[in-house]
Design a protein around this motif. Structure first.
Motif, PDB file in Angstrom:
ATOM      1  N   VAL A 268      39.940  27.012  37.563  1.00 10.64           N
ATOM      2  CA  VAL A 268      41.129  27.601  38.170  1.00 10.64           C
ATOM      3  C   VAL A 268      40.784  29.037  38.560  1.00 10.64           C
ATOM      4  O   VAL A 268      41.138  29.991  37.881  1.00 10.64           O
ATOM      5  N   ILE A 269      40.048  29.202  39.644  1.00  9.86           N
ATOM      6  CA  ILE A 269      39.727  30.540  40.145  1.00  9.86           C
ATOM      7  C   ILE A 269      40.877  30.952  41.047  1.00  9.86           C
ATOM      8  O   ILE A 269      40.927  30.588  42.211  1.00  9.86           O
ATOM      9  N   ARG A 270      41.772  31.741  40.499  1.00 13.82           N
ATOM     10  CA  ARG A 270      42.887  32.229  41.290  1.00 13.82           C
ATOM     11  C   ARG A 270      42.811  33.746  41.347  1.00 13.82           C
ATOM     12  O   ARG A 270      41.817  34.347  40.927  1.00 13.82           O
ATOM     13  N   LEU A 271      43.836  34.351  41.844  1.00 17.99           N
ATOM     14  CA  LEU A 271      43.765  35.772  42.128  1.00 17.99           C
ATOM     15  C   LEU A 271      43.686  36.608  40.858  1.00 17.99           C
ATOM     16  O   LEU A 271      42.922  37.568  40.780  1.00 17.99           O
ATOM     17  N   ILE A 272      44.471  36.256  39.838  1.00 18.66           N
ATOM     18  CA  ILE A 272      44.452  37.039  38.596  1.00 18.66           C
ATOM     19  C   ILE A 272      43.085  36.971  37.912  1.00 18.66           C
ATOM     20  O   ILE A 272      42.527  38.010  37.546  1.00 18.66           O
ATOM     21  N   PRO A 273      42.494  35.786  37.718  1.00 14.23           N
ATOM     22  CA  PRO A 273      41.137  35.779  37.162  1.00 14.23           C
ATOM     23  C   PRO A 273      40.129  36.551  38.011  1.00 14.23           C
ATOM     24  O   PRO A 273      39.243  37.213  37.475  1.00 14.23           O
ATOM     25  N   LEU A 274      40.267  36.497  39.356  1.00 12.45           N
ATOM     26  CA  LEU A 274      39.357  37.259  40.197  1.00 12.45           C
ATOM     27  C   LEU A 274      39.511  38.754  39.972  1.00 12.45           C
ATOM     28  O   LEU A 274      38.531  39.507  39.920  1.00 12.45           O
ATOM     29  N   LEU A 275      40.760  39.224  39.833  1.00 15.07           N
ATOM     30  CA  LEU A 275      40.990  40.646  39.570  1.00 15.07           C
ATOM     31  C   LEU A 275      40.413  41.050  38.223  1.00 15.07           C
ATOM     32  O   LEU A 275      39.788  42.109  38.090  1.00 15.07           O
ATOM     33  N   LEU A 276      40.640  40.213  37.212  1.00 17.01           N
ATOM     34  CA  LEU A 276      40.086  40.517  35.892  1.00 17.01           C
ATOM     35  C   LEU A 276      38.558  40.540  35.937  1.00 17.01           C
ATOM     36  O   LEU A 276      37.921  41.380  35.284  1.00 17.01           O
ATOM     37  N   MET A 277      37.968  39.612  36.700  1.00 16.54           N
ATOM     38  CA  MET A 277      36.522  39.610  36.816  1.00 16.54           C
ATOM     39  C   MET A 277      36.028  40.902  37.468  1.00 16.54           C
ATOM     40  O   MET A 277      35.029  41.500  37.039  1.00 16.54           O
ATOM     41  N   GLY A 278      36.740  41.361  38.501  1.00 13.65           N
ATOM     42  CA  GLY A 278      36.377  42.621  39.141  1.00 13.65           C
ATOM     43  C   GLY A 278      36.418  43.789  38.176  1.00 13.65           C
ATOM     44  O   GLY A 278      35.523  44.638  38.152  1.00 13.65           O
ATOM     45  N   TRP A 279      37.460  43.830  37.341  1.00  7.92           N
ATOM     46  CA  TRP A 279      37.550  44.886  36.340  1.00  7.92           C
ATOM     47  C   TRP A 279      36.418  44.760  35.326  1.00  7.92           C
ATOM     48  O   TRP A 279      35.870  45.773  34.863  1.00  7.92           O
ATOM     49  N   TYR A 345      32.831  35.345  31.209  1.00  9.63           N
ATOM     50  CA  TYR A 345      32.478  36.538  30.430  1.00  9.63           C
ATOM     51  C   TYR A 345      33.018  37.796  31.101  1.00  9.63           C
ATOM     52  O   TYR A 345      33.569  38.684  30.449  1.00  9.63           O
ATOM     53  N   TRP A 346      32.888  37.895  32.414  1.00  8.72           N
ATOM     54  CA  TRP A 346      33.381  39.087  33.108  1.00  8.72           C
ATOM     55  C   TRP A 346      34.905  39.154  33.099  1.00  8.72           C
ATOM     56  O   TRP A 346      35.482  40.245  33.072  1.00  8.72           O
ATOM     57  N   ILE A 347      35.561  38.005  33.141  1.00  6.21           N
ATOM     58  CA  ILE A 347      37.023  38.002  33.001  1.00  6.21           C
ATOM     59  C   ILE A 347      37.421  38.567  31.644  1.00  6.21           C
ATOM     60  O   ILE A 347      38.298  39.431  31.531  1.00  6.21           O
ATOM     61  N   ALA A 348      36.781  38.080  30.575  1.00  6.10           N
ATOM     62  CA  ALA A 348      37.086  38.559  29.227  1.00  6.10           C
ATOM     63  C   ALA A 348      36.749  40.030  29.077  1.00  6.10           C
ATOM     64  O   ALA A 348      37.488  40.795  28.433  1.00  6.10           O
ATOM     65  N   LEU A 349      35.641  40.463  29.686  1.00  2.00           N
ATOM     66  CA  LEU A 349      35.249  41.869  29.614  1.00  2.00           C
ATOM     67  C   LEU A 349      36.264  42.747  30.345  1.00  2.00           C
ATOM     68  O   LEU A 349      36.596  43.854  29.885  1.00  2.00           O
ATOM     69  N   GLY A 350      36.770  42.253  31.469  1.00  3.04           N
ATOM     70  CA  GLY A 350      37.796  43.007  32.183  1.00  3.04           C
ATOM     71  C   GLY A 350      39.068  43.124  31.384  1.00  3.04           C
ATOM     72  O   GLY A 350      39.689  44.193  31.323  1.00  3.04           O
ATOM     73  N   ALA A 351      39.490  42.025  30.736  1.00  4.28           N
ATOM     74  CA  ALA A 351      40.692  42.079  29.899  1.00  4.28           C
ATOM     75  C   ALA A 351      40.505  43.030  28.722  1.00  4.28           C
ATOM     76  O   ALA A 351      41.389  43.821  28.392  1.00  4.28           O
ATOM     77  N   GLU A 352      39.322  42.965  28.102  1.00  7.74           N
ATOM     78  CA  GLU A 352      39.071  43.845  26.959  1.00  7.74           C
ATOM     79  C   GLU A 352      39.032  45.304  27.379  1.00  7.74           C
ATOM     80  O   GLU A 352      39.576  46.183  26.700  1.00  7.74           O
ATOM     81  N   GLY A 353      38.403  45.587  28.519  1.00  6.02           N
ATOM     82  CA  GLY A 353      38.342  46.967  28.985  1.00  6.02           C
ATOM     83  C   GLY A 353      39.708  47.530  29.282  1.00  6.02           C
ATOM     84  O   GLY A 353      40.016  48.681  28.956  1.00  6.02           O
ATOM     85  N   LEU A 354      40.577  46.726  29.895  1.00 10.57           N
ATOM     86  CA  LEU A 354      41.927  47.198  30.205  1.00 10.57           C
ATOM     87  C   LEU A 354      42.757  47.375  28.945  1.00 10.57           C
ATOM     88  O   LEU A 354      43.514  48.341  28.809  1.00 10.57           O
ATOM     89  N   LEU A 355      42.626  46.439  28.008  1.00 12.56           N
ATOM     90  CA  LEU A 355      43.448  46.506  26.805  1.00 12.56           C
ATOM     91  C   LEU A 355      43.014  47.640  25.882  1.00 12.56           C
ATOM     92  O   LEU A 355      43.832  48.213  25.176  1.00 12.56           O
ATOM     93  N   LYS A 356      41.738  47.944  25.871  1.00 12.66           N
ATOM     94  CA  LYS A 356      41.248  49.046  25.034  1.00 12.66           C
ATOM     95  C   LYS A 356      41.384  50.393  25.726  1.00 12.66           C
ATOM     96  O   LYS A 356      41.206  51.437  25.101  1.00 12.66           O
ATOM     97  N   LEU A 357      41.667  50.378  27.049  1.00 11.24           N
ATOM     98  CA  LEU A 357      41.803  51.620  27.807  1.00 11.24           C
ATOM     99  C   LEU A 357      40.586  52.514  27.622  1.00 11.24           C
ATOM    100  O   LEU A 357      40.692  53.692  27.294  1.00 11.24           O
ATOM    101  N   GLU A 358      39.405  51.910  27.815  1.00  6.45           N
ATOM    102  CA  GLU A 358      38.182  52.675  27.621  1.00  6.45           C
ATOM    103  C   GLU A 358      38.043  53.794  28.644  1.00  6.45           C
ATOM    104  O   GLU A 358      37.472  54.842  28.364  1.00  6.45           O
ATOM    105  N   VAL A 359      38.526  53.555  29.854  1.00  6.17           N
ATOM    106  CA  VAL A 359      38.456  54.572  30.900  1.00  6.17           C
ATOM    107  C   VAL A 359      39.797  54.622  31.603  1.00  6.17           C
ATOM    108  O   VAL A 359      40.677  53.796  31.374  1.00  6.17           O
ATOM    109  N   LYS A 360      39.975  55.619  32.448  1.00  6.16           N
ATOM    110  CA  LYS A 360      41.213  55.751  33.211  1.00  6.16           C
ATOM    111  C   LYS A 360      40.871  55.708  34.691  1.00  6.16           C
ATOM    112  O   LYS A 360      40.755  56.741  35.351  1.00  6.16           O
ATOM    113  N   PRO A 361      40.666  54.535  35.217  1.00  7.73           N
ATOM    114  CA  PRO A 361      40.192  54.420  36.598  1.00  7.73           C
ATOM    115  C   PRO A 361      41.341  54.530  37.601  1.00  7.73           C
ATOM    116  O   PRO A 361      42.148  53.613  37.730  1.00  7.73           O
TER     117      PRO A 361
END
Length: 730
Positions: A268-279, A345-361
């Motif tokens: 299910v490659i939809r827009l939300i997973p694609l955005l998370l992968m980008g992050w 993996y990149w989807i999960a990494l994007g979710a983790e990065g956003l939830l931990k607020l590691e940076v302020k992009p």
């Protein structure tokens, strides 16, 4: 029935569950008491090599095969969901070192976003589930922080066995290759730190493959034999998914935006997973940490997948695409695991990065909106070009997702982060469920329910046609679904891997556009079906009424016809001709001027050539007294005569005269079928039996494999006892 219902599923589960394999497997095991040969589909093939769709030796098949259809598929699919999700969650935490929340996102992307489970219960997912545990257990054994092996050697061995017996050779080979590519990258990083430890553990992993290979021997030997009989040109190219035209990219954008998987991709490659992968890619690029071992593994898998499927570097594309197995594997669900691992993996990494607020992009956030805008514009352009419709409602979830992302990036409060992390899970799941096209789950569902279950028609046919009659002929248009009542089929295709002889026979007698798995439903000649001993025709319309066909009165919405004049499974040939090879046999078989019903085209020696010159016999159907799948017994036949056996000419079959005990030679006849000479003027009773060369050897290997697995169980138990005793002494 709703695809999300917890009620027991019917036999279809999705609308393309591979049911014939299960029913023929159950019939051969529980009715005929044998695991060797399947005579209920096509012209017969080894059961272990033929029923690749159900995986006869796959652990879950062995566990549930005694259950009725609906119960089998419900528990089979449910158990796979549990094991796949369990392994994915552990992979996220232990292999990829993600937090629990990010591991949950990884699990959703890797295991639950596969609509294969609800749409097409393909054995590819058997291999995928086994691969997850294969990868997880290998990582556990290569972890220097783990002081004891525990039961991981046993898990590794059994997961490899499950991967080998998954039921689809391409999926097995590709997942073994995926495992190797990942660990090449993984070991590239870790081997320098402690070479002695990793060398010893690598040797251990190699040795642990041996019990799995031994246990799977009864499936490996016949499968390799079958593959050796296939033509080299079958599905042969470089296995590349050539993406060249802008229209392809615009089409993929349109499908992304409207909530559809792109073409053959089953994730299910939809827009939300694609955005998370980008992050995820962004956070990884901004990270100052050195690459860890699993980063190298993911990178190796991604690079390999790009070189295999996309024409970016032609020399490397050709090198990788021409490897064995890969050469015949296209960009379908069988190879998508190569993209699934890095993507998830990149989807999960994007979710983790956003939830931990590691940076302020801030600037990247603008880039996200530009990306969404480009997706929308690309979809509009494609819709205008193709006159397609845009359905904005399917992607309306993207707006609250972006707003919640913006809120998260503007706050540093960890409590708020935890609360809003729930939104990510909700949005991902809702998008997967709400925008899931109903066509994936319910198209033609009623049709397949009626066609596949076939309970009324099948049971009525069983009443009309006695056991003796079912031994004589085959059904046309049955799709393998009547094997529950012992009916054999002529047109179900059997498997995606077919011997060259049978492929030539099918394409000579029938209009088959593809040489793989496809029902035969378009005969070229009037003798196309009779040569396969087909006399029961199902689901044909009234226009099928031809001379020699009789309508059978059964309570069915579609007529049933019987051709009582068709040759049976064993018949006496009327004429005999000698051909020099497959090409000449195919040429004569496909020419009504040189071949007629009752003929036998033999590829044989000079001795039989002499018999053929003077041979002539009246047409005679020979009754099959016993048909046990791997054993046929004919009635008494007066010689001299030439018997046509309407079964695939295949290694391992033997013929014996029960009157004298003498062996009879089985000859290739009519391109792909068999024949036996009865040269003397006396009575014969011929018994055909399947006794492959690998049978005895595989039994011995399985026994050794079971002994080794028992040793692994004892080793795990002893180690646990020793560890407890050592801990108690402290």
């Amino acid at each position: 029935m709703s695809p999300y219902s917890w009620a027991l599923k019917e036999s279809v589960v999705g609308h393309m569950v591979f049911l014939p394999g299960l029913r023929s497997l159950q019939w051969q095991i529980f009715e005929n008491g044998q695991w060797l040969w399947n005579n209920l589909r096509s012209m017969g093939l080894p059961l272990m090599a033929n029923e690749v769709q159900v995986g006869p030796l796959y652990p879950l098949t062995l566990l549930y095969s005694w259950l009725p259809d609906s119960f089998f598929w419900f528990f089979f699919v449910s158990t796979k969901i549990v094991f796949a999700s369990w392994a994915a969650l552990l992979l996220g935490q232990r292999v990829f070192r993600l937090s629990f929340r990010a591991s949950f996102v990884f699990c959703v992307s890797l295991a639950f976003a596969l609509y294969v489970l609800r749409f097409i219960n393909h054995p590819w997912h058997n291999a995928f589930t086994a691969f997850l545990w294969y990868l997880l257990s290998a990582h556990a054994l290569l972890n220097p922080e783990r002081k004891r092996l525990s039961g991981w050697p046993l898990v590794f061995c059994l997961s490899f066995y499950a991967l080998l017996t998954a039921g689809f050779p391409s999926a097995t080979a590709l997942h073994v290759l995926l495992f190797g590519v990942f660990f090449i990258g993984f070991l590239f990083k870790v081997f320098r730190n402690n070479p002695r430890f990793y060398l010893s553990r690598t040797v251990l992993l190699v040795l642990l493959h041996i019990p799995g290979l031994l246990l799977a021997a009864p499936m490996i030997f016949p499968l390799l034999e079958l593959i050796s009989l296939t033509p080299s040109t079958f599905r042969s190219d470089y296995g590349l998914y050539q993406v060249k035209t802008p229209g392809v990219f615009l089409g993929m954008v349109h499908r992304f935006w409207n909530g559809n998987p792109p073409y053959e991709i089953v994730h299910v490659i939809r827009l939300i997973p694609l955005l998370l992968m980008g992050w995820g890619v962004y956070f990884f690029a901004r990270s100052k940490k050195k690459w860890e071992a699993h980063h190298w593994g993911v990178f190796a898998v991604f690079v390999f997948a790009v070189l295999k499927y996309f024409p970016v570097l032609p020399p490397f594309n050709k090198l990788i695409g021409s490897l064995p197995v890969l050469e015949r594997t296209h960009f379908t669900i069988y190879g998508f695991s190569f993209f699934l691992i890095p993507f998830s993996y990149w989807i999960a990494l994007g979710a983790e990065g956003l939830l931990k607020l590691e940076v302020k992009p801030r600037k990247p956030l603008v880039g996200v909106f530009i990306f969404v805008l480009l997706m929308f514009l690309g979809s509009v352009i494609y819709a205008v070009m193709e006159r397609a419709e845009i359905n904005p409602l399917r992607c309306i979830l993207v707006l609250p997702f972006l707003l919640s992302m913006l809120f998260l990036l503007s706050r540093r409060n960890q409590k708020i982060s935890y609360r809003f992390s729930v939104l990510f899970f909700v949005f991902i799941l809702l998008e997967a469920l709400w925008t899931q096209p109903s066509s994936f789950l319910s198209v033609r569902s009623a049709f397949y329910q009626e066609k596949m279950n076939g309970s009324v028609l099948g049971s009525e046919l069983a009443k009309v046609f006695t056991e003796d009659y079912r031994n004589q002929f085959r059904i046309v248009e049955g799709n393998g679904l009547y094997s529950k009542w012992g009916f054999s089929n002529a047109d179900v295709g059997g498997t995606a891997i077919l011997p060259e002889r049978y492929q030539r026979l099918r394409t000579t007698l029938f209009e088959v556009p593809w040489k793989g798995y496809l029902p035969i439903d378009r005969p070229k000649f009037s003798y196309s079906y009779p040569i396969l001993a087909s006399s029961i025709y199902l689901n044909k319309d009234q226009a099928f009424t031809q001379k020699g066909l009789k309508k059978v009165d059964v309570p069915s919405s579609k007529p049933v016809w019987i051709d009582e004049s068709a040759p049976s499974k064993i018949s006496v040939a009327e004429r005999c001709s000698i051909v020099s090879g497959l090409d000449q046999a195919q040429s004569q078989l496909g020419n009504p001027n040189t071949f007629q019903i009752g003929d036998a085209l033999l590829e044989t020696s000079t001795a039989e050539t002499i018999h053929c010159k003077s041979y002539s016999h009246s047409k005679l159907n020979v009754k099959v007294i016993q048909d046990k799948g791997d054993y046929y017994l004919s009635e008494v036949v007066k010689g001299p005569a030439l018997l046509n056996l309407s079964q695939l000419y295949y290694p391992g079959w033997q013929a014996k005269d029960e009157m004298t005990g003498d062996s009879l030679q089985i000859l290739p006849a009519n391109l792909a079928l068999s024949a036996v000479w009865l040269p003397e003027d006396r009575d014969y009773q011929v018994a055909f039996s399947y006794q492959p060369w690998w049978l005895r050897l595989s039994k011995q290997l399985v026994f050794v494999g079971l002994f080794l697995v028992l040793g692994l169980v004892i080793m795990a138990f002893v180690e646990k006892r020793q560890f407890k005793a050592k801990y108690a002494s402290r």
